[in-house]
Structures are given as structure tokens and as C-alpha cells.
Design an enzyme around this catalytic site. Structure first.
Site: not given
Length: 181
Positions: A68, A89
Site C-alpha cells: 500500500e 482491517h
């Protein structure tokens, strides 16, 4: 650079189950350099020497950064007030993102720390498309559809607190919804 706070935040994210396994990533911008978690790393087990270093243009100076990386760099390039990015998450926020449900800011704490939540349509993980969608949002607290959350701050502690408050408000939304049935 002293990365003790960086490591402490990574360990807190893992210990509080905002990330599991090798999920999630963290970065900190200092001048023209970005300190960022490595790809495939388990945040709860990181040490200072594991942290990758990249310049703002994307040149890798040390290590193999998270997939990312583009998202973190695009945020820093487009939001000069941001010096820290936390991407997790966490269970309840991710559940709401899968259901495509908006969260209510029920508490004064949520209104103070989160102000407004931005929602990002689904984009594949690690893509330039995701990086551009996230970095174009005006909010510093984002829920990524079917993916997780991103919180931004001027410091890592600020970004972490937003993560913590967002997950708590998601839990509260779940409880309120269950009572409402």
C-alpha cells in the site's frame, strides 16, 4: 530518527486486534522521508530495524515497503497537514464497510476526534486507483468498502486515536442496531 513511538503504535494496533496476521500498515512522514511498515510484516512483532524508508518521490532507501506504499505516498503528496497514516482491517469497521452501512457518530468523543467519516468505493488493494481515491477525500477518517479503514493525523498518536475511536463507534453502532430490532 527515533522510531520508538512508531513501534509502540504498531504493537498497540496488533494487541488490540485492529490488525491480524500481516494485515494493515503504518507510516510516518518526516521532512522528505517516509518511514513505513514492510510488506508481509506482522505489526505486533516489528522492531525499529524492520521499518522501511522511502523518499516522498517513491525511491526506496531501505527495506521492502508495504504493497500500500502508493496510498501512503499519495496521501502525503496531496495533504500537507498529514504526517502519519494508519491503515487497519479492524473487525467492526470492516464489517460495516462490507455491508456498505454508514456509521453514526453517537458520542461527543466521536464528534471531536472523528468529525466526519469519508467513505471510499471499492478499489483493489495496493493499486494506484485506491491510492488516488483515498488521497482525494477531504476527510481524515476513511472507511474503504470491503477493505478496512485509513486514519490520518499530524502525529502517529493522533492517527492511532482516530483508529481506536472509529472502531469503538462501529461497535456502538452494532449494539444500537441490535437493540433496535
Amino acid at each position: 530518527m527515533d522510531l520508538k513511538e512508531f513501534i509502540k503504535i504498531c504493537h498497540l494496533l496488533y494487541d488490540r486486534k485492529y490488525v491480524v496476521g500481516s494485515g494493515g500498515n503504518v507510516s510516518l512522514k518526516k521532512d522528505n522521508l517516509v518511514y513505513i511498515t514492510p510488506t508481509g510484516s506482522i505489526l505486533g512483532f516489528l522492531n525499529e530495524e524492520d521499518i522501511c524508508v522511502v523518499d516522498i518521490a517513491g525511491k526506496i532507501i531501505k527495506g521492502k515497503p508495504t504493497s500500500e506504499l502508493n496510498m501512503h505516498l499519495e496521501i502525503y503528496r496531496n495533504k500537507p497537514h498529514v504526517n502519519a497514516v494508519v491503515h487497519t482491517h479492524s473487525m467492526y469497521c470492516t464489517a460495516f464497510s462490507v455491508l456498505d452501512k454508514k456509521l453514526e457518530l453517537y458520542t461527543p468523543e466521536a464528534e471531536i476526534f472523528l468529525k466526519k467519516i469519508g467513505y471510499v468505493d471499492y478499489c483493489p488493494c495496493g493499486t494506484l486507483e485506491l491510492a488516488e481515491c483515498v488521497s482525494s477525500c477531504n476527510e481524515d477518517v476513511l472507511i474503504l468498502k470491503k477493505h478496512g479503514i485509513v486514519t490520518l493525523g499530524s502525529t502517529l498518536t493522533e492517527a492511532y486515536i482516530k483508529t481506536e475511536v472509529l472502531e469503538e463507534i462501529a461497535k456502538l453502532n452494532h449494539i444500537v442496531m441490535s437493540f433496535d430490532k
